[in-house]
Design a protein around this motif. Structure first.
Motif, PDB file in Angstrom:
ATOM      1  N   HIS A  48       0.794  -1.226   0.000  1.00  0.00           N
ATOM      2  CA  HIS A  48       0.000   0.000   0.000  1.00  0.00           C
ATOM      3  C   HIS A  48       0.830   1.282   0.000  1.00  0.00           C
ATOM      4  N   PRO A  49       1.860   1.413   0.843  1.00  0.00           N
ATOM      5  CA  PRO A  49       2.598   2.689   0.880  1.00  0.00           C
ATOM      6  C   PRO A  49       3.173   3.108  -0.469  1.00  0.00           C
ATOM      7  N   SER A  50       3.615   2.144  -1.267  1.00  0.00           N
ATOM      8  CA  SER A  50       4.202   2.485  -2.573  1.00  0.00           C
ATOM      9  C   SER A  50       3.256   2.220  -3.733  1.00  0.00           C
ATOM     10  N   GLN A  51       2.039   1.717  -3.430  1.00  0.00           N
ATOM     11  CA  GLN A  51       1.044   1.410  -4.465  1.00  0.00           C
ATOM     12  C   GLN A  51       1.630   0.448  -5.518  1.00  0.00           C
ATOM     13  N   THR A  52       2.255  -0.626  -5.022  1.00  0.00           N
ATOM     14  CA  THR A  52       2.959  -1.563  -5.889  1.00  0.00           C
ATOM     15  C   THR A  52       2.373  -2.966  -5.813  1.00  0.00           C
ATOM     16  N   VAL A  53       2.024  -3.524  -6.969  1.00  0.00           N
ATOM     17  CA  VAL A  53       1.642  -4.928  -7.075  1.00  0.00           C
ATOM     18  C   VAL A  53       2.909  -5.757  -7.251  1.00  0.00           C
ATOM     19  N   ILE A  54       2.991  -6.868  -6.522  1.00  0.00           N
ATOM     20  CA  ILE A  54       4.159  -7.753  -6.584  1.00  0.00           C
ATOM     21  C   ILE A  54       3.683  -9.128  -7.020  1.00  0.00           C
ATOM     22  N   VAL A  55       4.101  -9.546  -8.218  1.00  0.00           N
ATOM     23  CA  VAL A  55       3.705 -10.847  -8.758  1.00  0.00           C
ATOM     24  C   VAL A  55       4.953 -11.690  -9.005  1.00  0.00           C
ATOM     25  N   THR A  56       4.740 -12.955  -9.249  1.00  0.00           N
ATOM     26  CA  THR A  56       5.860 -13.869  -9.495  1.00  0.00           C
ATOM     27  C   THR A  56       5.808 -14.349 -10.935  1.00  0.00           C
ATOM     28  N   ASP A  57       4.933 -15.305 -11.234  1.00  0.00           N
ATOM     29  CA  ASP A  57       4.806 -15.813 -12.600  1.00  0.00           C
ATOM     30  C   ASP A  57       3.454 -15.491 -13.225  1.00  0.00           C
ATOM     31  N   LEU A  58       2.559 -14.895 -12.466  1.00  0.00           N
ATOM     32  CA  LEU A  58       1.250 -14.553 -13.021  1.00  0.00           C
ATOM     33  C   LEU A  58       1.398 -13.582 -14.182  1.00  0.00           C
ATOM     34  N   ILE A  59       2.420 -12.731 -14.124  1.00  0.00           N
ATOM     35  CA  ILE A  59       2.792 -11.887 -15.259  1.00  0.00           C
ATOM     36  C   ILE A  59       4.298 -12.040 -15.459  1.00  0.00           C
ATOM     37  N   GLU A  60       4.694 -12.328 -16.681  1.00  0.00           N
ATOM     38  CA  GLU A  60       6.108 -12.322 -17.056  1.00  0.00           C
ATOM     39  C   GLU A  60       6.265 -11.333 -18.208  1.00  0.00           C
ATOM     40  N   ASN A  61       7.342 -10.541 -18.172  1.00  0.00           N
ATOM     41  CA  ASN A  61       7.460  -9.409 -19.098  1.00  0.00           C
ATOM     42  C   ASN A  61       8.922  -9.215 -19.516  1.00  0.00           C
ATOM     43  N   PHE A  62       9.484 -10.241 -20.144  1.00  0.00           N
ATOM     44  CA  PHE A  62      10.897 -10.226 -20.506  1.00  0.00           C
ATOM     45  C   PHE A  62      11.198  -9.213 -21.608  1.00  0.00           C
ATOM     46  N   SER A  63      12.371  -8.616 -21.526  1.00  0.00           N
ATOM     47  CA  SER A  63      12.845  -7.749 -22.599  1.00  0.00           C
ATOM     48  C   SER A  63      12.890  -8.522 -23.909  1.00  0.00           C
ATOM     49  N   GLU A  64      12.579  -7.867 -24.994  1.00  0.00           N
ATOM     50  CA  GLU A  64      12.556  -8.533 -26.303  1.00  0.00           C
ATOM     51  C   GLU A  64      13.925  -9.088 -26.673  1.00  0.00           C
ATOM     52  N   ASN A  65      14.980  -8.505 -26.139  1.00  0.00           N
ATOM     53  CA  ASN A  65      16.338  -8.946 -26.474  1.00  0.00           C
ATOM     54  C   ASN A  65      16.880 -10.011 -25.523  1.00  0.00           C
ATOM     55  N   HIS A  66      16.068 -10.419 -24.566  1.00  0.00           N
ATOM     56  CA  HIS A  66      16.561 -11.372 -23.575  1.00  0.00           C
ATOM     57  C   HIS A  66      16.750 -12.769 -24.166  1.00  0.00           C
ATOM     58  N   PHE A  67      15.850 -13.178 -25.045  1.00  0.00           N
ATOM     59  CA  PHE A  67      15.913 -14.518 -25.628  1.00  0.00           C
ATOM     60  C   PHE A  67      16.454 -14.453 -27.055  1.00  0.00           C
ATOM     61  N   LYS A  68      17.066 -15.540 -27.491  1.00  0.00           N
ATOM     62  CA  LYS A  68      17.623 -15.621 -28.842  1.00  0.00           C
ATOM     63  C   LYS A  68      17.041 -16.833 -29.583  1.00  0.00           C
ATOM     64  N   GLY A  69      17.016 -16.734 -30.913  1.00  0.00           N
ATOM     65  CA  GLY A  69      16.634 -17.861 -31.762  1.00  0.00           C
ATOM     66  C   GLY A  69      15.260 -18.409 -31.470  1.00  0.00           C
ATOM     67  N   TRP A  70      15.174 -19.758 -31.396  1.00  0.00           N
ATOM     68  CA  TRP A  70      13.888 -20.410 -31.209  1.00  0.00           C
ATOM     69  C   TRP A  70      13.284 -20.087 -29.851  1.00  0.00           C
ATOM     70  N   ARG A  71      14.137 -19.783 -28.874  1.00  0.00           N
ATOM     71  CA  ARG A  71      13.629 -19.426 -27.549  1.00  0.00           C
ATOM     72  C   ARG A  71      12.848 -18.121 -27.609  1.00  0.00           C
ATOM     73  N   LYS A  72      13.319 -17.190 -28.400  1.00  0.00           N
ATOM     74  CA  LYS A  72      12.618 -15.911 -28.563  1.00  0.00           C
ATOM     75  C   LYS A  72      11.240 -16.125 -29.174  1.00  0.00           C
ATOM     76  N   LEU A  73      11.167 -16.976 -30.201  1.00  0.00           N
ATOM     77  CA  LEU A  73       9.882 -17.286 -30.833  1.00  0.00           C
ATOM     78  C   LEU A  73       8.960 -17.983 -29.855  1.00  0.00           C
ATOM     79  N   LEU A  74       9.494 -18.943 -29.105  1.00  0.00           N
ATOM     80  CA  LEU A  74       8.689 -19.677 -28.130  1.00  0.00           C
ATOM     81  C   LEU A  74       8.079 -18.736 -27.098  1.00  0.00           C
TER      82      LEU A  74
END
Length: 226
Positions: free
Chosen positions: A135-161
């Motif tokens: 509440h003090p920082s108005q921050t939601v903290i999730v684990t795997d319910l939302i994943e939001n990787f940088s587009e450059n994090h994965f390469k090749g077939w992993r990026k497509l997957l």
């Protein structure tokens, strides 16, 4: 260690392999008003990390929000035997070698309730996850319910997957396999609770943190529930 708001920090951990893909890890730390530290999804323990935490306060709560985030709990329990360990029913069954003080599936008066709210997201045969709101920082903290990787994090077939799974920024969401496993009539109520928190920030264990237009991001991320 990076401070995101007053009494709120993140610590970046090692990369682990999941489905043959490199997954970054992240621990979120909240300092309560009495100086106690609340650790969400603890990363690999180290003496250097312990020294940083000691500067902030006393490690009091260790939280395993779903059954995939348990790898490093043993070391934390060993070094902080007086800390309160909580996890979902699934992670408690998975880690029968550890003593959990409480299940996050139980509705109770949590010692952090005045500063951190929570909801158990269920309705899936694959996984349940406890999501938190500072509440003090108005921050939601999730684990795997939302994943939001940088587009450059994965390469090749992993990026497509991972694009097919829907976990690449700026359109990160619940991974496809988990989405398909939900009973929408069950999960919809839990998602609405998260949206009603109207957060200003979203921290996820994997991927880019949302610092702007968090409510709009949640709406897009959970459009599969409607």
């Amino acid at each position: 260690m990076q401070q995101l708001a007053e009494e709120l920090w993140i610590f970046e951990g090692d990369t682990v392999t999941f489905y043959h893909c490199p997954f970054t890890t992240r621990m979120t730390v909240v300092r309560m008003s009495n100086g106690d530290l609340w650790l969400h999804s603890p990363i690999a323990y180290s003496f250097y990390l312990a020294e940083q935490l000691a500067i902030l306060g006393t490690v009091r709560y260790l939280v395993a929000p779903n059954h995939l985030h348990h790898l490093y709990l043993s070391d934390w329990v060993e070094h902080y035997p007086d800390a309160h360990l909580s996890g979902t029913d699934q992670v408690i069954r998975k880690r029968a070698d550890l003593h959990f003080d409480d299940s996050l599936n139980v509705d109770r008066k949590w010692p952090w309730r005045d500063e951190i709210d929570q909801v158990l997201v269920s309705g899936s045969s694959l996984m349940q996850e406890c999501v938190f709101f500072h509440h003090p920082s108005q921050t939601v903290i999730v684990t795997d319910l939302i994943e939001n990787f940088s587009e450059n994090h994965f390469k090749g077939w992993r990026k497509l997957l991972c694009k097919l799974a829907g976990i690449v920024a700026p359109n990160g969401k619940t991974p496809l396999d988990w989405r398909l496993s939900f009973k929408k009539e069950v999960v919809r109520e839990h998602i609405h609770t998260i949206q009603e928190w109207q957060p200003e920030r979203i921290i996820m264990a994997h991927g880019e943190i949302i610092e702007q237009d968090a409510e709009a991001f949640l709406q897009r991320s959970f459009n599969w529930v409607e």
